[in-house]
Design a protein around this motif. Structure first.
Motif, mmCIF file in Angstrom:
data_model
loop_
_atom_site.group_PDB
_atom_site.id
_atom_site.type_symbol
_atom_site.label_atom_id
_atom_site.label_comp_id
_atom_site.label_asym_id
_atom_site.label_seq_id
_atom_site.Cartn_x
_atom_site.Cartn_y
_atom_site.Cartn_z
ATOM 1 N N LYS B 7 0.854 -1.177 0.000
ATOM 2 C CA LYS B 7 0.000 0.000 0.000
ATOM 3 C C LYS B 7 0.891 1.228 0.000
ATOM 4 O O LYS B 7 1.790 1.349 0.834
ATOM 5 C CB LYS B 7 -0.905 0.004 1.237
ATOM 6 N N TYR B 8 0.639 2.124 -0.941
ATOM 7 C CA TYR B 8 1.433 3.348 -1.070
ATOM 8 C C TYR B 8 0.692 4.501 -0.408
ATOM 9 O O TYR B 8 -0.485 4.739 -0.693
ATOM 10 C CB TYR B 8 1.651 3.640 -2.561
ATOM 11 N N VAL B 9 1.386 5.176 0.499
ATOM 12 C CA VAL B 9 0.791 6.288 1.242
ATOM 13 C C VAL B 9 1.707 7.495 1.094
ATOM 14 O O VAL B 9 2.926 7.344 1.105
ATOM 15 C CB VAL B 9 0.682 5.922 2.752
ATOM 16 N N GLU B 10 1.124 8.664 0.938
ATOM 17 C CA GLU B 10 1.953 9.873 0.869
ATOM 18 C C GLU B 10 1.826 10.671 2.160
ATOM 19 O O GLU B 10 0.718 10.816 2.683
ATOM 20 C CB GLU B 10 1.503 10.762 -0.291
ATOM 21 N N LEU B 31 9.727 5.864 2.389
ATOM 22 C CA LEU B 31 10.283 5.891 1.041
ATOM 23 C C LEU B 31 10.698 7.321 0.713
ATOM 24 O O LEU B 31 9.881 8.236 0.780
ATOM 25 C CB LEU B 31 9.217 5.422 0.038
ATOM 26 N N ALA B 32 11.968 7.506 0.400
ATOM 27 C CA ALA B 32 12.430 8.837 -0.020
ATOM 28 C C ALA B 32 12.849 8.711 -1.483
ATOM 29 O O ALA B 32 12.015 8.609 -2.372
ATOM 30 C CB ALA B 32 13.557 9.317 0.880
ATOM 31 N N GLY B 33 14.153 8.622 -1.767
ATOM 32 C CA GLY B 33 14.577 8.415 -3.148
ATOM 33 C C GLY B 33 14.345 6.986 -3.602
ATOM 34 O O GLY B 33 14.215 6.703 -4.794
ATOM 35 N N GLY B 34 14.336 6.070 -2.647
ATOM 36 C CA GLY B 34 14.030 4.669 -2.960
ATOM 37 C C GLY B 34 15.188 3.885 -3.549
ATOM 38 O O GLY B 34 15.022 2.735 -3.932
ATOM 39 N N HIS B 35 16.378 4.492 -3.624
ATOM 40 C CA HIS B 35 17.455 3.802 -4.342
ATOM 41 C C HIS B 35 18.220 2.783 -3.509
ATOM 42 O O HIS B 35 19.112 2.109 -4.022
ATOM 43 C CB HIS B 35 18.367 4.816 -5.016
ATOM 44 N N ILE B 38 14.036 0.208 -2.912
ATOM 45 C CA ILE B 38 13.331 -0.450 -4.020
ATOM 46 C C ILE B 38 14.134 -1.624 -4.588
ATOM 47 O O ILE B 38 13.550 -2.682 -4.852
ATOM 48 C CB ILE B 38 12.896 0.585 -5.085
ATOM 49 N N ASP B 53 5.560 7.531 1.535
ATOM 50 C CA ASP B 53 6.424 8.357 0.688
ATOM 51 C C ASP B 53 6.592 9.740 1.322
ATOM 52 O O ASP B 53 5.626 10.479 1.481
ATOM 53 C CB ASP B 53 5.796 8.491 -0.708
ATOM 54 N N SER B 55 8.961 11.838 0.057
ATOM 55 C CA SER B 55 9.823 12.601 -0.859
ATOM 56 C C SER B 55 9.244 13.965 -1.224
ATOM 57 O O SER B 55 9.957 14.806 -1.752
ATOM 58 C CB SER B 55 10.101 11.785 -2.118
ATOM 59 N N ARG B 56 7.957 14.167 -0.963
ATOM 60 C CA ARG B 56 7.368 15.457 -1.331
ATOM 61 C C ARG B 56 7.322 16.439 -0.164
ATOM 62 O O ARG B 56 6.774 17.538 -0.293
ATOM 63 C CB ARG B 56 5.955 15.264 -1.863
ATOM 64 N N ARG B 109 18.307 10.773 -7.617
ATOM 65 C CA ARG B 109 17.167 10.322 -6.804
ATOM 66 C C ARG B 109 17.542 10.039 -5.349
ATOM 67 O O ARG B 109 16.752 10.309 -4.445
ATOM 68 C CB ARG B 109 16.563 9.040 -7.395
#
Lengths: 162, 273
Positions: B7-10, B31-35, B38, B53, B55-56, B109
């Protein structure tokens, strides 16, 4: 940015791809590269290693090179994405594509879309790179044909220091 | 490979991110850049049910002068750290090391906070923050706390951040005119360091090691030798003491011990030249 919207197990993603507004409902876990290839049928972006190493899946997000196998589609909601299909304008190859053609910068061609995307991003940050800077700048893009000589020549012919 | 269903949540604020972590507990990952995350998820080595997430989040990627230190927002990307003129002049080791992480697309990223939170002993940036004597600001339900980098890495891919905390800032003391060096030994472009060394020769010299144990770590024996007036060669000779280098495809522990001694000497020589 619009509010995040879920419908059942799907999340709504809106983004601009090659200048076109795109909207779709995808699974949350969908990687950007799979969204581009499977939903938008933009199959110029290749999947190579699947380990964030090879760069075959390189696209631009906001003009910067990114490995689209290491980004969730949901993460780039609202973003401006460019793939290799968006590089030519009105049937005219992008200068970097033309340079790869003129300099024989491709052999099997599998790495080429990613190479072109990484190379144009590199030149946007460093308009006149040295040969060494081109080689370092493309270190995240692997050519299994080992055709680097002409790849580097292609990039230098567009913006390099002679 | 494709990550497991999730589930993706911002989160639109640090408070919202902390609330989401509190709600979902150990099922959730930030999750930020995810590198770092992921790739692990694609191999199913990490199977978070929820991704939050961050990152925003606004204002968490600024790099600012805070007097005796530079405040680097946790979401500052490697490319931003690399090109920051403030860091280039006040803590040049960090900008230099950021330029050696992965490749340009990765650096567009990946984030400094993410690299530290991942806590990989093979990563470059934790070593830089250790050698610069940095500290990590984390925010949680009970407020903010500041963790010394030397206390931050607690085990393999484990850190002192609790399940409901997020990194908001990394504080990097200005290194002034102190000599510094970064040595990264690998065989192929974009590979992780087989062994790496970061050194900053300030008032109390700090040396850190990459891929010489379960965590990013300070080379305690080297630092003690230097503090006791030892030469670079003498200090380097004890570089592997107190470490537990791994053995893998790139080299066994004995080889890494040797590399550590060689690279520490090179680092000390370069930093003092």
């Amino acid at each position: 940015m619009d509010q995040l919207t879920h419908r059942g197990i799907f999340v709504q993603i809106d983004m601009t791809v090659n200048g076109r507004a795109c909207s779709a409902d995808v699974e949350d876990r969908t990687l950007l590269v799979h969204y581009l290839r499977d939903h938008l049928e933009l199959t110029g972006t290749n999947v190579g290693c699947d380990t964030s190493s090879c760069g075959a899946c390189t696209v631009h997000i906001g003009g910067q090179s990114v490995k689209s196998c290491t980004v969730l589609a949901a993460q780039v909601r609202g973003a401006d994405v460019t793939t290799i299909e968006g590089m030519a304008t009105d049937g005219e190859l992008h200068p970097m594509q033309e340079a790869f053609r003129q300099c024989h910068g491709l052999q099997c061609g599998y790495c080429t879309p990613g190479m072109v995307m990484a190379a144009t991003s590199l030149l946007s940050e460093n308009a006149n790179p040295t040969e060494a800077e081109v080689r370092e700048g493309l270190e995240g893009n692997l050519c299994r044909c080992t055709g680097y000589q002409n790849i580097v020549k292609s990039v230098l012919s567009v913006g390099g220091q002679s | 490979m494709i990550p497991a269903a999730l589930k993706y949540v911002e989160a639109d604020s640090a408070t919202a991110a902390i609330a989401a972590l509190s709600e979902y507990g150990d099922e959730a990952k930030l999750l930020a850049g995810g590198h770092s995350l992921i790739p692990l998820m694609r191999f199913r080595l990490a199977v978070p049910a929820v991704l939050v997430d961050i990152s925003r989040l606004d204002g968490l990627s600024d790099i600012t002068d805070a007097g005796d230190h530079i405040a680097v927002g946790a979401l500052a990307k490697h490319a931003e750290v690399e090109s920051s003129s403030l860091l280039q002049s006040e803590a040049p080791l960090l900008a230099h090391v950021a330029s050696k992480v992965g490749d340009p697309s990765v650096r567009h990223r990946g984030t400094l906070g993410g690299s530290l939170a991942h806590g990989d002993p093979a990563s470059d940036l934790p070593a830089a923050v250790l050698a610069l004597g940095g500290s990590i600001v984390v925010q949680g339900p009970d407020g903010e706390r500041v963790i010394d980098a030397a206390e931050f890495f607690t085990g393999f891919l484990e850190t002192a951040i609790s399940e409901t905390e997020i990194i908001t800032e990394v504080r990097i003391p200005k290194s002034g005119s102190a000599g510094w060096s970064f040595q990264k030994f690998n065989r192929r472009a974009q590979d992780w360091a087989i062994v790496g060394v970061a050194a900053v020769l300030g008032a109390s010299p700090k040396v850190s090691l990459i891929n010489m144990g379960l965590t990013p770590l300070r080379a305690g024996a080297v630092e003690s030798a230097l503090a006791g007036g030892g030469s670079a060669a003498e200090a380097a000779s004890v570089a592997a003491e107190g470490t537990s280098a791994p053995s893998d495809l790139n080299g066994d522990a004995e080889y890494r011990d040797h590399l550590a001694r060689v690279l520490v000497e090179r680092a000390l020589d370069e930093a003092s030249s």
